[in-house]
Design a protein around this motif. Structure first.
Motif, PDB file in Angstrom:
ATOM      1  N   GLN A  66      -8.571   9.047   8.227  1.00  0.00           N
ATOM      2  CA  GLN A  66      -8.065   9.660   6.998  1.00  0.00           C
ATOM      3  C   GLN A  66      -6.666  10.229   7.212  1.00  0.00           C
ATOM      4  OE1 GLN A  66     -11.054  12.548   6.009  1.00  0.00           O
ATOM      5  NE2 GLN A  66     -12.226  11.101   4.742  1.00  0.00           N
ATOM      6  N   GLN A  67      -6.445  10.865   8.364  1.00  0.00           N
ATOM      7  CA  GLN A  67      -5.112  11.413   8.649  1.00  0.00           C
ATOM      8  C   GLN A  67      -4.070  10.298   8.724  1.00  0.00           C
ATOM      9  OE1 GLN A  67      -5.632  13.671  12.252  1.00  0.00           O
ATOM     10  NE2 GLN A  67      -6.002  15.578  11.140  1.00  0.00           N
ATOM     11  N   ILE A  68      -4.440   9.195   9.348  1.00  0.00           N
ATOM     12  CA  ILE A  68      -3.520   8.057   9.458  1.00  0.00           C
ATOM     13  C   ILE A  68      -3.203   7.511   8.074  1.00  0.00           C
ATOM     14  CG2 ILE A  68      -3.334   5.660  10.247  1.00  0.00           C
ATOM     15  CD1 ILE A  68      -4.893   6.582  12.787  1.00  0.00           C
ATOM     16  N   THR A  69      -4.241   7.389   7.244  1.00  0.00           N
ATOM     17  CA  THR A  69      -4.046   6.879   5.884  1.00  0.00           C
ATOM     18  C   THR A  69      -3.126   7.804   5.088  1.00  0.00           C
ATOM     19  OG1 THR A  69      -6.203   5.819   5.920  1.00  0.00           O
ATOM     20  CG2 THR A  69      -5.230   6.194   3.766  1.00  0.00           C
ATOM     21  N   ARG A  70      -3.371   9.118   5.168  1.00  0.00           N
ATOM     22  CA  ARG A  70      -2.520  10.082   4.445  1.00  0.00           C
ATOM     23  C   ARG A  70      -1.080  10.019   4.957  1.00  0.00           C
ATOM     24  NH1 ARG A  70      -7.186  13.714   4.419  1.00  0.00           N
ATOM     25  NH2 ARG A  70      -6.554  14.445   6.475  1.00  0.00           N
ATOM     26  N   SER A  71      -0.928   9.938   6.270  1.00  0.00           N
ATOM     27  CA  SER A  71       0.406   9.880   6.859  1.00  0.00           C
ATOM     28  C   SER A  71       1.140   8.615   6.427  1.00  0.00           C
ATOM     29  CB  SER A  71       0.295   9.939   8.378  1.00  0.00           C
ATOM     30  OG  SER A  71       1.553   9.842   8.973  1.00  0.00           O
ATOM     31  N   THR A  72       0.421   7.505   6.448  1.00  0.00           N
ATOM     32  CA  THR A  72       1.019   6.228   6.038  1.00  0.00           C
ATOM     33  C   THR A  72       1.464   6.290   4.577  1.00  0.00           C
ATOM     34  OG1 THR A  72      -0.362   5.028   7.611  1.00  0.00           O
ATOM     35  CG2 THR A  72       0.603   3.747   5.831  1.00  0.00           C
ATOM     36  N   LEU A  73       0.612   6.840   3.740  1.00  0.00           N
ATOM     37  CA  LEU A  73       0.940   6.956   2.320  1.00  0.00           C
ATOM     38  C   LEU A  73       2.145   7.876   2.115  1.00  0.00           C
ATOM     39  CD1 LEU A  73       0.136   6.210  -0.561  1.00  0.00           C
ATOM     40  CD2 LEU A  73      -1.398   8.178  -0.574  1.00  0.00           C
ATOM     41  N   ALA A  74       2.151   8.998   2.832  1.00  0.00           N
ATOM     42  CA  ALA A  74       3.287   9.928   2.724  1.00  0.00           C
ATOM     43  C   ALA A  74       4.574   9.256   3.193  1.00  0.00           C
ATOM     44  CB  ALA A  74       3.002  11.188   3.540  1.00  0.00           C
ATOM     45  N   ASN A  75       4.505   8.493   4.270  1.00  0.00           N
ATOM     46  CA  ASN A  75       5.695   7.793   4.776  1.00  0.00           C
ATOM     47  C   ASN A  75       6.183   6.746   3.784  1.00  0.00           C
ATOM     48  OD1 ASN A  75       5.838   9.269   7.125  1.00  0.00           O
ATOM     49  ND2 ASN A  75       4.661   7.797   8.332  1.00  0.00           N
ATOM     50  N   LYS A  76       5.270   6.017   3.176  1.00  0.00           N
ATOM     51  CA  LYS A  76       5.673   5.015   2.176  1.00  0.00           C
ATOM     52  C   LYS A  76       6.353   5.694   0.992  1.00  0.00           C
ATOM     53  CE  LYS A  76       2.303   1.403   3.181  1.00  0.00           C
ATOM     54  NZ  LYS A  76       1.144   0.638   2.685  1.00  0.00           N
ATOM     55  N   THR A  77       5.797   6.836   0.595  1.00  0.00           N
ATOM     56  CA  THR A  77       6.387   7.576  -0.524  1.00  0.00           C
ATOM     57  C   THR A  77       7.786   8.061  -0.145  1.00  0.00           C
ATOM     58  OG1 THR A  77       4.190   8.290  -1.239  1.00  0.00           O
ATOM     59  CG2 THR A  77       6.053   9.544  -2.076  1.00  0.00           C
ATOM     60  N   ARG A  78       7.936   8.604   1.074  1.00  0.00           N
ATOM     61  CA  ARG A  78       9.253   9.060   1.536  1.00  0.00           C
ATOM     62  C   ARG A  78      10.248   7.904   1.562  1.00  0.00           C
ATOM     63  NH1 ARG A  78       6.492  11.495   5.997  1.00  0.00           N
ATOM     64  NH2 ARG A  78       5.783  13.513   5.315  1.00  0.00           N
ATOM     65  N   ILE A  79       9.804   6.763   2.034  1.00  0.00           N
ATOM     66  CA  ILE A  79      10.696   5.595   2.101  1.00  0.00           C
ATOM     67  C   ILE A  79      11.136   5.180   0.694  1.00  0.00           C
ATOM     68  CG2 ILE A  79      10.757   3.126   2.642  1.00  0.00           C
ATOM     69  CD1 ILE A  79       9.064   3.788   5.148  1.00  0.00           C
ATOM     70  N   VAL A  81      11.338   7.123  -1.949  1.00  0.00           N
ATOM     71  CA  VAL A  81      12.260   8.159  -2.448  1.00  0.00           C
ATOM     72  C   VAL A  81      13.639   7.988  -1.804  1.00  0.00           C
ATOM     73  CG1 VAL A  81      12.741  10.644  -2.401  1.00  0.00           C
ATOM     74  CG2 VAL A  81      10.469   9.820  -3.042  1.00  0.00           C
ATOM     75  N   LEU A  82      13.664   7.800  -0.487  1.00  0.00           N
ATOM     76  CA  LEU A  82      14.948   7.628   0.200  1.00  0.00           C
ATOM     77  C   LEU A  82      15.656   6.348  -0.253  1.00  0.00           C
ATOM     78  CD1 LEU A  82      14.003   8.760   3.819  1.00  0.00           C
ATOM     79  CD2 LEU A  82      15.425   9.989   2.154  1.00  0.00           C
TER      80      LEU A  82
END
Length: 98
Positions: A66-79, A81-82
């Motif tokens: 679950q942590q990996i999934t949340r982190s991956t999703l957060a990273n995709k969102t950051r990418i 946005v950037l």
């Protein structure tokens, strides 16, 4: 001693021996039942511990997943946005030059 007395004595001795044998058999059965209950309890504790260990391992693994999934999703969102931010900055610089 007469034959009747001998016969009665033999019957008493036989009854006594039979009673002793029954008591001994009962003692053996009780001891076997106790040993069975102890061994059964030991096995149940071991299996319960094993199941608890497996469950804890799976729980930890699920948490990590679950942590990996949340982190991956957060990273995709950051990418995203950037990336959008970079597009807007590039567009703004193009307007400023032109």
């Amino acid at each position: 001693m007469s034959d009747d007395q001998v016969s009665a004595e033999l019957k008493k001795m036989t009854a006594f021996i039979r009673q002793e044998a029954l008591e001994k058999a009962k003692e053996i059965q009780i001891k076997a039942d106790e040993e069975f209950a102890i061994e059964k309890s030991k096995l149940v504790r071991q299996e319960t511990s094993s199941i608890d260990s497996v469950y804890a391992k799976k729980h930890k693994s699920a948490g990590m997943s679950q942590q990996i999934t949340r982190s991956t999703l957060a990273n995709k969102t950051r990418i995203k946005v950037l990336s959008k931010r970079q597009e807007l900055l590039d567009e703004l610089f193009e307007r400023a030059r032109g």
